[in-house]
Design an enzyme around this catalytic site. Sequence first.
Site, PDB file in Angstrom:
ATOM      1  N   CYS A  68    -111.778  17.605  70.887  1.00  0.00           N
ATOM      2  CA  CYS A  68    -111.487  18.898  71.269  1.00  0.00           C
ATOM      3  C   CYS A  68    -112.650  19.635  71.569  1.00  0.00           C
ATOM      4  O   CYS A  68    -113.315  19.716  72.305  1.00  0.00           O
ATOM      5  CB  CYS A  68    -110.218  19.560  70.317  1.00  0.00           C
TER       6      CYS A  68
ATOM      7  N   HIS B 221    -106.479  14.834  69.921  1.00  0.00           N
ATOM      8  CA  HIS B 221    -106.713  15.020  68.597  1.00  0.00           C
ATOM      9  C   HIS B 221    -106.257  13.514  67.964  1.00  0.00           C
ATOM     10  O   HIS B 221    -104.883  13.360  67.675  1.00  0.00           O
ATOM     11  CB  HIS B 221    -105.707  16.094  67.919  1.00  0.00           C
TER      12      HIS B 221
ATOM     13  N   GLU C  90    -106.738  12.036  65.250  1.00  0.00           N
ATOM     14  CA  GLU C  90    -106.649  11.915  63.975  1.00  0.00           C
ATOM     15  C   GLU C  90    -105.023  12.203  63.487  1.00  0.00           C
ATOM     16  O   GLU C  90    -104.733  11.717  62.441  1.00  0.00           O
ATOM     17  CB  GLU C  90    -107.492  13.070  63.228  1.00  0.00           C
TER      18      GLU C  90
END
Length: 537
Positions: free
Chosen positions: A380, A506, A508
């Site tokens: 990001c 993102h 993750e």
Amino acid sequence: MKYIFVTGGVVSSLGKGLTTASIGLLLESRGLKVSLQKFDPYINVDAGTMNPFQHGEVYVTEDGAEADLDLGHYERFTNAKITRLSNYTTGKIYSSVIAKERAGEYLGKTVQVIPHVTNEIKIAIRNPSREEVDVSIAEMGGTVGDIESLPFLEAIRQIGLEEGRNNVLYIHLTLIPYLRASQEMKSKPTQQSVGKLREIGIQPDILICRTEKPLSNEIKEKLALFCNVKIENVIEEKDVDFSIYEVPVIFASQKMDERIIKHLSLKCTESDLSEWQDMLNRLKHSDETVKIAVVGKYLELQDSYKSIYEALTHGGVANNVRVEIKRVNSEEIERNGAEKMLQGVNGILVPGGFGERGVEGKILSIKYAREKRIPFFGICLGMQCATIEFARNVLCLNDAHSCEFAPTTSNPVIDLMTEQKQVKTIGGSMRLGAYPCELKEHSLTFIAYKSKLVYERHRHRYEFNNRYKELFSAKGWDFSGICPSNELVEIIELKDHPWFVGVQFHPEFKSKLVKPHPLFRDFIKASRFSGTGIKRG
């Protein structure tokens, strides 16, 4: 439908989210389908506008909800479908009640906490139950005794009455403090916490005790007697020595899943934690270490980048290595230089964030990674900082910046998205949730995903300025991922580098212990063999 409610007492931050996720995993290991929810007593409508220093990371669901970080634990531990229906706050509940009152749905009645607010909470609890799940697990945020938690506790008391006690299980997580001066463990705070619950009308069926020392039989007998809980239902949750992923195994060793199944009369298979145990063993017995620098500005608290840290751990498991995380404050890099702060690391990750503070330190760390050929992963804002660094130091656009930090720059290589320019409100108005991304064949990301089209979760307002694409491409900047609907740049790579990847999304949020995210897996792989890289097709 069967219901499990998890409450917490004595102090906050005991790990109710981990406990709830672990319970979900145990039930899934027996072939049951579960749903999980978190109810937060704060008045914010969602976690989107909350400070990461105070609250930790903001977790984003597939359908674009900005939620409490505990939902990340739910997704990492279980296969439950986590959506915007999985997180409710006092603000969200009251907003719904007020909207109904304005619409005249209460037929002129005086709107009160009981029954109208508690009824709204019960509707929220029963929402996921309309899907075909066997057990609905709901975590009640806050601490028993807090005034803001009372409506939620009253609502779950009523559900116990309405559904029948053989269909509802109450689990209370509490702290057994150890006084070093007298070398004693004290059960009184737990007794008082359970007493508060019983005053409300809730009798815990299972007591989970957080402790730094093993519970003696004497303490267990005392807790059972004064808390009105069977002694076999007093579960010890000792501080884990190695990893949070040990918690479900600790519960299973004390047959907690059997206690739940017995109380709720559930029909299920024998427990199978073999895959989980295998991954945990690989995590425990990794001899090789890879050192990753996470360069950010919210490093004081572990929870600020919770999903990042866990995804790095998962990437280590996939490569049979242990990941050592070096937290590097980007402002320290501004003061002391990247060479001093990053020397000796195998890989550098720059995560997302908001605000100008620390941005120049992130840019310096990316320059160091690019020039020293150290594997780099930008997420990001990390991807946007990589763009700024390349523009300044390779394309010689000295004033290149993001419009977020320098609105008057003559080279806005990162610009506000077109659809964001008319947005006036802050909460819930970013580009949120899952969007498609088409991958360029033979790129590093295509090699990682082994797919031409992927869906990843977003939380941003700014994007790469496509007016600069040709200029970047001419100098070896590879646009390897593009959103097909609006040509937004999702992924960038640097061709003449072992592993240099920046993503606007993102990744993750979609990584699990038993299914590490491919980008984190390959980032750790590249860092493990730092300098050699992954061969492109």
